[in-house]
Design a protein around this motif. Structure first.
Motif, mmCIF file in Angstrom:
data_model
loop_
_atom_site.group_PDB
_atom_site.id
_atom_site.type_symbol
_atom_site.label_atom_id
_atom_site.label_comp_id
_atom_site.label_asym_id
_atom_site.label_seq_id
_atom_site.Cartn_x
_atom_site.Cartn_y
_atom_site.Cartn_z
ATOM 1 N N SER A 23 -6.753 -5.070 -2.973
ATOM 2 C CA SER A 23 -6.206 -4.727 -1.656
ATOM 3 C C SER A 23 -4.704 -4.526 -1.769
ATOM 4 O O SER A 23 -4.005 -5.354 -2.348
ATOM 5 N N GLN B 169 -1.035 -2.754 0.232
ATOM 6 C CA GLN B 169 -0.404 -2.250 1.463
ATOM 7 C C GLN B 169 -0.035 -0.782 1.277
ATOM 8 O O GLN B 169 0.382 -0.355 0.178
ATOM 9 N N GLU B 170 -0.210 -0.024 2.343
ATOM 10 C CA GLU B 170 0.174 1.390 2.320
ATOM 11 C C GLU B 170 1.626 1.547 1.847
ATOM 12 O O GLU B 170 2.512 0.798 2.260
ATOM 13 N N SER C 207 -0.688 0.892 -6.348
ATOM 14 C CA SER C 207 -1.998 0.342 -6.712
ATOM 15 C C SER C 207 -2.149 0.471 -8.216
ATOM 16 O O SER C 207 -1.884 1.542 -8.778
ATOM 17 N N PRO D 190 -3.891 5.173 2.874
ATOM 18 C CA PRO D 190 -5.196 4.687 3.342
ATOM 19 C C PRO D 190 -6.367 5.550 2.859
ATOM 20 O O PRO D 190 -7.447 5.027 2.597
ATOM 21 N N SER E 179 -8.476 4.635 -0.258
ATOM 22 C CA SER E 179 -9.478 3.563 -0.227
ATOM 23 C C SER E 179 -10.827 4.124 -0.670
ATOM 24 O O SER E 179 -11.381 5.031 -0.046
ATOM 25 N N SER F 264 -8.800 -1.051 -1.471
ATOM 26 C CA SER F 264 -8.582 -0.982 -0.025
ATOM 27 C C SER F 264 -7.082 -0.887 0.224
ATOM 28 O O SER F 264 -6.326 -1.778 -0.173
ATOM 29 N N VAL F 265 -6.661 0.202 0.849
ATOM 30 C CA VAL F 265 -5.243 0.394 1.168
ATOM 31 C C VAL F 265 -5.082 0.187 2.664
ATOM 32 O O VAL F 265 -5.622 0.942 3.476
ATOM 33 N N LYS F 266 -4.322 -0.827 3.011
ATOM 34 C CA LYS F 266 -4.188 -1.210 4.419
ATOM 35 C C LYS F 266 -2.938 -0.592 5.038
ATOM 36 O O LYS F 266 -1.870 -0.618 4.433
ATOM 37 N N PRO F 267 -3.065 -0.018 6.251
ATOM 38 C CA PRO F 267 -1.919 0.618 6.913
ATOM 39 C C PRO F 267 -0.848 -0.409 7.262
ATOM 40 O O PRO F 267 -1.132 -1.592 7.447
#
Lengths: 116, 111
Positions: B12, B14-15, B19, B82, B85, B108-111
């Motif tokens: 996981s 953050q946007e 990664s 995002p 993901s 998973s890339v979270k906004p």
């Protein structure tokens, strides 16, 4: 657009009832592959065709057969599906060995097989 | 015997951040490595590859690094979005033969 097409996208069959999955390609690639993928696992190669030359993986059960009537089409036949055969079945294509970009395989969307 | 391993089932991020997805292999005969991206209900799509004669290949936001002595490769995505993901598979082949896939890492890339 050139592509790999799999039909149907979802297939339900009964235990022991033969089922056929189909794959077609418009890429004119020499090689076609069938993979089995179960949840959270790596895709597992079942067999592949290089033109009309069939290549079976050593650990592919006899229950799985394949046909390639022409360059564009390839079929996966499961003669007597068991509960353990429920999986996603992926078809892929690639250029001939030695050609530029031969390592890259192009996948279809897959057929999700359910065995009841 | 699993020849290609992705030890992290999920990641996981953050946007906007980087990664880093990792992959290890055991077969020293592998000479070509690929990364595939898979969205739910779709087949894997080719993302980027690297030959064993190189140690880095870059394509836009995606860079693959290969460390042959450690039998390790990694995929860097920067900046992460995002839409990145998905499940990422690494794969390896020897002399143009069949691809051996890892088990995949779900990013998973979270906004």
């Amino acid at each position: 657009d050139a592509m790999v097409i799999q039909n149907p996208r979802y297939q339900v069959t009964q235990f022991g009832k033969p089922v056929t999955l189909s794959c077609s390609q418009t890429l004119n690639h020499n090689v076609m592959y069938w993979y089995q993928q179960k949840s959270s696992q790596a895709p597992k190669l079942l067999f592949h065709y290089y033109d009309k030359d069939f290549n079976n993986e050593a650990d592919t059960p006899d229950n799985f057969q394949s046909r390639r009537p022409n360059t564009s089409f390839c079929f996966l036949d499961i003669r007597s599906p068991g509960l353990g055969d429920a999986a996603m079945y992926l078809c892929a294509t690639s250029r001939a060995p030695g050609a530029s970009g031969t390592h890259e395989q192009y996948f279809g969307p897959g057929t999700r097989l359910t065995v009841t | 015997d699993q020849q290609v391993k992705q030890n992290s089932p999920s990641l996981s991020v953050q946007e906007g951040r980087i990664s880093i997805l990792n992959c290890d292999y055991t077969n020293s005969m592998f000479d070509y490595f690929l990364w595939y991206k898979k969205y739910p209900a779709e087949g894997p799509t080719f993302l980027i590859s690297i030959s064993s004669i190189k140690d880095k290949n870059e394509d836009g936001r995606f860079t693959v690094f290969l460390n042959k002595s450690a039998k390790h490769l990694s995929l860097h995505i920067v900046p992460s979005q995002p839409g990145d993901s998905a499940v990422y598979f690494c794969a390896a082949s020897s002399r143009g033969g069949k691809l051996i896939f890892g088990q995949g890492t779900e990013l998973s890339v979270k906004p």
